[in-house]
Design a protein around this motif. Structure first.
Motif: not given
Length: 262
Positions: A100-123
């Motif tokens: 419903t929210f554009g599963r096939d278009a917006l892709r993402f992933n995240m990771s965190h370690s010891y108080g810091l996080a990264l988020f990656a987003v693409t289409c």
């Protein structure tokens, strides 16, 4: 071989994500109690239950903040209140937006370690990101021999002693980013594919044991989010460019009926 720390910029008020772009966000997870509470209000019952499984309060709060910020970031792209987003998971646990929210278009992933996080987003392309804080006790030869491929272990041994810790985590994050991108969990053993790790060698998926053409389908990028940390990004395809965003700590977070207001 330490990468220079990347310049992370405040995002624009209106976010746009081109089909040839990858956006990587950096965020601190140690927030004020009021901000943690605001983010908690946007999480689903399932996410809250997962948070409660952590024994230590700091770990619970980091989980809440990471998942709350993921919702906030995706909500900005989709113009949707963070608390209204719904997720689904593949058989190996990789998250995606509900269709419903554009599963096939917006892709993402995240990771965190010891108080810091990264988020990656693409289409429209698979993506994986990994982040690790440098920890000497994990970068020993026995762990390398057990989890890395023979080629990688040999490349690591060839490095000067003072570069091996960085080399180990460079290798580890690139492998984890690729594993997360393909979304098959650890059904693909870490020693069944090779990544680059040597100083001056471009980040790359060098080869896989299952498909001779697989490596040519992927791009890897080393990330330097902060001194003492190593990160990596894996993206399907090669025709893309990257932008680095810093989650602005100056933005207040207040929740009314679900949305986070900036």
């Amino acid at each position: 071989m330490v990468l220079p720390v990347t310049s992370w910029c405040p995002p624009p008020q209106t976010l746009t994500l081109g089909s040839d772009e990858v956006h990587v966000w950096r965020a601190a997870l140690d927030l004020k109690s009021a901000d943690v509470h605001s983010l908690r209000l946007t999480l689903s019952a399932e996410e809250l239950a997962r948070a409660e499984r952590f024994h230590f309060r700091r770990d619970r709060e980091h989980f809440v903040v990471a998942h709350g910020l993921l919702r906030a970031i995706l909500g900005q792209y989709l113009k949707i209140e963070p608390g209204q987003l719904q997720f689904c998971y593949n058989p190996y646990g990789k998250p995606a937006l509900a269709r419903t929210f554009g599963r096939d278009a917006l892709r993402f992933n995240m990771s965190h370690s010891y108080g810091l996080a990264l988020f990656a987003v693409t289409c429209g392309r698979e993506i994986g990101v990994d982040l690790e804080r440098l920890r000497p006790h994990l970068a020993d030869e026995q762990i390398a021999e057990r989890f890395l491929s023979p080629r990688e272990a040999a490349a690591l041994r060839a490095l000067p002693t003072n570069m091996r810790q960085e080399g180990f985590f460079t290798c580890w994050t690139r492998k984890e980013a690729y594993i997360k991108a393909i979304g098959e969990g650890l059904t693909l053993s870490l020693d069944q594919f090779d990544v680059s790790l040597a100083p001056g060698e471009p980040a790359a998926l060098v080869s896989t044991s299952t498909d001779p053409q697989e490596a040519s389908r992927w791009s890897l990028r080393g990330l330097a989010p902060k001194a003492g940390y190593v990160g990596a990004l894996a993206v399907k395809g090669h025709d893309w460019r990257i932008k680095y965003w810093q989650w602005p700590e100056r933005w207040g977070m207040q929740v009314k009926s679900g949305p986070i207001l900036y």
